[in-house]
Design an enzyme around this catalytic site. Structure first.
Site, PDB file in Angstrom:
ATOM      1  N   LYS A  87       0.794  -8.281  -9.761  1.00  0.00           N
ATOM      2  CA  LYS A  87      -0.474  -7.967  -9.096  1.00  0.00           C
ATOM      3  C   LYS A  87      -1.368  -7.218 -10.081  1.00  0.00           C
ATOM      4  CE  LYS A  87      -2.281  -6.132  -4.750  1.00  0.00           C
ATOM      5  NZ  LYS A  87      -2.837  -4.811  -5.078  1.00  0.00           N
TER       6      LYS A  87
ATOM      7  N   GLY B 135      -8.576  -8.321  -1.741  1.00  0.00           N
ATOM      8  CA  GLY B 135      -9.801  -7.528  -1.806  1.00  0.00           C
ATOM      9  C   GLY B 135     -10.826  -7.941  -0.785  1.00  0.00           C
ATOM     10  N   ASP B 136     -11.058  -7.056   0.190  1.00  0.00           N
ATOM     11  CA  ASP B 136     -12.134  -7.229   1.160  1.00  0.00           C
ATOM     12  C   ASP B 136     -11.941  -8.423   2.091  1.00  0.00           C
ATOM     13  OD1 ASP B 136     -13.133  -5.119  -0.299  1.00  0.00           O
ATOM     14  OD2 ASP B 136     -14.613  -6.311  -1.383  1.00  0.00           O
TER      15      ASP B 136
ATOM     16  N   CYS C  24      -2.429  -0.499 -10.507  1.00  0.00           N
ATOM     17  CA  CYS C  24      -2.674   0.828  -9.918  1.00  0.00           C
ATOM     18  C   CYS C  24      -3.609   1.646 -10.817  1.00  0.00           C
ATOM     19  CB  CYS C  24      -1.349   1.571  -9.717  1.00  0.00           C
ATOM     20  SG  CYS C  24      -1.622   3.209  -9.005  1.00  0.00           S
TER      21      CYS C  24
ATOM     22  N   GLY D 272      -5.195  -5.892   3.147  1.00  0.00           N
ATOM     23  CA  GLY D 272      -4.727  -4.522   2.999  1.00  0.00           C
ATOM     24  C   GLY D 272      -5.326  -3.605   4.041  1.00  0.00           C
ATOM     25  N   ARG D 273      -6.418  -2.949   3.684  1.00  0.00           N
ATOM     26  CA  ARG D 273      -6.955  -1.894   4.545  1.00  0.00           C
ATOM     27  C   ARG D 273      -7.304  -2.386   5.944  1.00  0.00           C
ATOM     28  NH1 ARG D 273     -11.337  -0.253   0.286  1.00  0.00           N
ATOM     29  NH2 ARG D 273     -11.054  -2.493  -0.064  1.00  0.00           N
TER      30      ARG D 273
ATOM     31  N   GLN E  84       7.852  -4.201  -4.844  1.00  0.00           N
ATOM     32  CA  GLN E  84       6.975  -4.018  -6.011  1.00  0.00           C
ATOM     33  C   GLN E  84       7.458  -2.859  -6.877  1.00  0.00           C
ATOM     34  OE1 GLN E  84       2.909  -2.218  -6.002  1.00  0.00           O
ATOM     35  NE2 GLN E  84       2.253  -4.297  -6.472  1.00  0.00           N
TER      36      GLN E  84
ATOM     37  N   MET F 106       0.849  -1.198   0.000  1.00  0.00           N
ATOM     38  CA  MET F 106       0.000   0.000   0.000  1.00  0.00           C
ATOM     39  C   MET F 106       0.883   1.247   0.000  1.00  0.00           C
ATOM     40  SD  MET F 106      -3.270  -0.939   2.394  1.00  0.00           S
ATOM     41  CE  MET F 106      -2.414  -1.755   3.715  1.00  0.00           C
ATOM     42  N   ALA F 107       0.743   2.023  -1.068  1.00  0.00           N
ATOM     43  CA  ALA F 107       1.521   3.259  -1.178  1.00  0.00           C
ATOM     44  C   ALA F 107       1.169   4.171  -0.011  1.00  0.00           C
ATOM     45  CB  ALA F 107       1.200   3.943  -2.508  1.00  0.00           C
TER      46      ALA F 107
HETATM   47  C1  LIG Z   1      -3.789   3.383   0.500  1.00  0.00           C
HETATM   48  C2  LIG Z   1      -3.634   2.256  -0.470  1.00  0.00           C
HETATM   49  C3  LIG Z   1      -2.479   2.159  -1.224  1.00  0.00           C
HETATM   50  C4  LIG Z   1      -2.315   1.104  -2.115  1.00  0.00           C
HETATM   51  N1  LIG Z   1      -1.136   0.999  -2.799  1.00  0.00           N
HETATM   52  C5  LIG Z   1      -0.906  -0.091  -3.574  1.00  0.00           C
HETATM   53  C6  LIG Z   1       0.368  -0.305  -4.174  1.00  0.00           C
HETATM   54  O1  LIG Z   1       1.332   0.472  -4.000  1.00  0.00           O
HETATM   55  N2  LIG Z   1       0.523  -1.412  -4.962  1.00  0.00           N
HETATM   56  C7  LIG Z   1      -0.506  -2.297  -5.171  1.00  0.00           C
HETATM   57  O2  LIG Z   1      -0.319  -3.285  -5.889  1.00  0.00           O
HETATM   58  N3  LIG Z   1      -1.703  -2.139  -4.591  1.00  0.00           N
HETATM   59  C8  LIG Z   1      -1.920  -1.076  -3.791  1.00  0.00           C
HETATM   60  N4  LIG Z   1      -3.123  -0.948  -3.145  1.00  0.00           N
HETATM   61  C9  LIG Z   1      -4.147  -2.001  -3.308  1.00  0.00           C
HETATM   62  C10 LIG Z   1      -4.025  -3.047  -2.176  1.00  0.00           C
HETATM   63  O3  LIG Z   1      -2.798  -3.740  -2.253  1.00  0.00           O
HETATM   64  C11 LIG Z   1      -5.191  -4.062  -2.223  1.00  0.00           C
HETATM   65  O4  LIG Z   1      -5.122  -4.798  -3.419  1.00  0.00           O
HETATM   66  C12 LIG Z   1      -6.552  -3.386  -2.123  1.00  0.00           C
HETATM   67  O5  LIG Z   1      -6.559  -2.394  -1.102  1.00  0.00           O
HETATM   68  C13 LIG Z   1      -7.668  -4.387  -1.849  1.00  0.00           C
HETATM   69  O6  LIG Z   1      -7.432  -5.089  -0.670  1.00  0.00           O
HETATM   70  P1  LIG Z   1      -8.144  -4.712   0.755  1.00  0.00           P
HETATM   71  O7  LIG Z   1      -9.625  -4.750   0.535  1.00  0.00           O
HETATM   72  O8  LIG Z   1      -7.646  -5.796   1.658  1.00  0.00           O
HETATM   73  O9  LIG Z   1      -7.679  -3.354   1.125  1.00  0.00           O
HETATM   74  C14 LIG Z   1      -3.325   0.124  -2.279  1.00  0.00           C
HETATM   75  C15 LIG Z   1      -4.494   0.243  -1.516  1.00  0.00           C
HETATM   76  C16 LIG Z   1      -4.660   1.271  -0.624  1.00  0.00           C
HETATM   77  C17 LIG Z   1      -5.924   1.340   0.193  1.00  0.00           C
END
Ligand SMILES: Cc1cc2nc3c(=O)[nH]c(=O)nc-3n(C[C@H](O)[C@H](O)[C@H](O)COP(=O)(O)O)c2cc1C
Length: 374
Positions: A169, A231-232, A130, A254-255, A100, A47-48
């Protein structure tokens, strides 16, 4: 325990009679990306603006089998941008770790991958998902799902440049309803990808709606490398259901893990009770200290502000307290306020710091060549 196909069919979203590699739903089992063994089926999402070393090291402590850096610009690496190179720092206790990369030029990306390898990563991960304009307008990120030939050329250029396994990804596609991941994914595997992660939302969707993991199941059927479902995933029940109904090798979180490493332990099956105020403050204070070491006080103090709400939210601390922390000037003051609110955390922080290697011990020096020798 390995679920049978019939059991999986009963879970609802798989069709009976379709061949499917049924995987055990046990999250604490190892799996492989190429030759790299990943000790649990739980991956911490890149996550960026979030996935600093402190986040990744904490994720490993709480049960993530694989952690990933945020996306790193290949152009930034090519130009030896100092801040970009900082993202390549790997600590000893992060392994296995993926770094990544994002970019659009196979040659530049191949060169960047060599530095990722030199920096000590275990896996080179590529960002083909992205959705942010700043990235897609350069032909990188999710736009590669619309350019399968170039996407495949990038994967093969990197697979040829480094010994490390390459993972990719993806999102489902650019536009809502797209199924492009199902044609692009297998091509990337042919080009040399050792695993795929699918976040089955479209780029257009950003983070709205829900991740459609029936696509993850379809992708699993099409490729002979491990697929990670992103995702989720917010609970153990959800993680187990997604593993069982998709055949994915692992789930990515992630979140749900932002300011909440305890959810990783819960998903991994540790059955932790709700963290106490002292435990929350102790983890946050450790996080502050590590992030200041990594980014320096100035960058860390603005970077960390969003984490106060994440850690102290979920009804754990009153809102005015969080707001007060955000207004403080230095992380030292934040730490003082936090420890005053939960004095029992002082001893916990000491214990944590004694148990885990200190930042200085674990941060590997990047090879001089990474800095271009200068
Ligand atoms: C703040 C934020 C930054 C993210 N940055 C990246 C990233 O740098 N590279 C990437 O592949 N996915 C990035 N994602 C996507 C997450 O890796 C993930 O695939 C997405 O949030 C869905 O998963 P979650 O529902 O568990 O959050 C980012 C998501 C968020 C919320």
């Amino acid at each position: 325990m390995v679920a049978t196909t019939a059991e999986v069919a009963q879970t609802g979203s798989r069709q009976v009679g379709v061949y499917h590699p049924v995987v055990p739903s046990e999250l604490r089992e190892s799996w492989f990306v190429g030759p790299v063994e990943i000790p649990t089926r739980l991956v911490l999402a890149p996550m960026a603006g979030v996935s600093v070393q402190a986040f990744r090291r904490q994720g490993r402590r709480f049960g993530a089998g694989l952690v990933c850096s945020e996306m790193v610009s290949c152009a930034g690496i090519e130009h030896r941008n100092e801040r970009t190179l900082g993202y390549l720092r790997v600590a000893e206790d992060e392994h296995p770790l993926a770094i990544q990369l994002f970019g659009s030029d196979p040659r530049v990306m191949g060169e960047a991958a060599k530095l990722v390898e030199a920096a000590g990563a275990d896996i080179v991960d590529l960002n083909f998902g992205c959705p942010v304009k700043k990235v897609t307008k350069t032909g990188a990120g999710a736009t590669l799902l619309d350019a399968p030939d170039r996407a495949a050329r990038i994967v093969s250029a990197i697979a040829e440049s480094v010994e490390l396994p390459v993972s990719v990804k993806l999102r489902r596609g650019l536009r809502d309803g797209s199924r492009d991941c199902l044609t692009v994914g297998p091509r990337l595997v042919e080009a040399g990808a050792a695993s795929l992660t699918l976040h089955p939302r479209s780029a257009q969707q950003m983070y709205t709606g829900t991740a459609d993991h029936s696509l993850t199941a379809e992708l699993v059927d099409l490729v002979d490398v491990p697929v990670v479902a992103s995702g989720d995933i917010t609970s153990r029940a959800r993680a187990q259901a997604v593993l069982a109904t998709t055949g994915a090798a692992a789930v990515m979180v992630g979140r749900a893990a932002q300011g909440n490493p305890w959810v990783l332990a819960e998903i991994a099956g540790e059955n932790p009770s709700e963290p106490t105020r002292e435990e929350i403050v102790a983890e946050l204070v450790l996080y502050l200290r590590e992030t200041v070491r990594e980014l320096g006080e100035r960058r860390a103090s603005s970077f960390l502000k969003k984490f106060y709400g994440w850690y102290l939210g979920r009804g754990r601390f009153p809102r005015p307290f969080k707001q007060e922390l955000v207004l403080l000037d230095s992380t030292e003051e934040v730490e003082r306020r936090l420890l005053a609110a939960a004095p029992g955390a002082i001893e916990l922080v000491e214990r944590l710091e004694a148990e885990i290697p200190s930042g200085d011990e674990v941060t590997l020096e990047l090879p001089i060549s990474v800095y271009g020798g200068g």
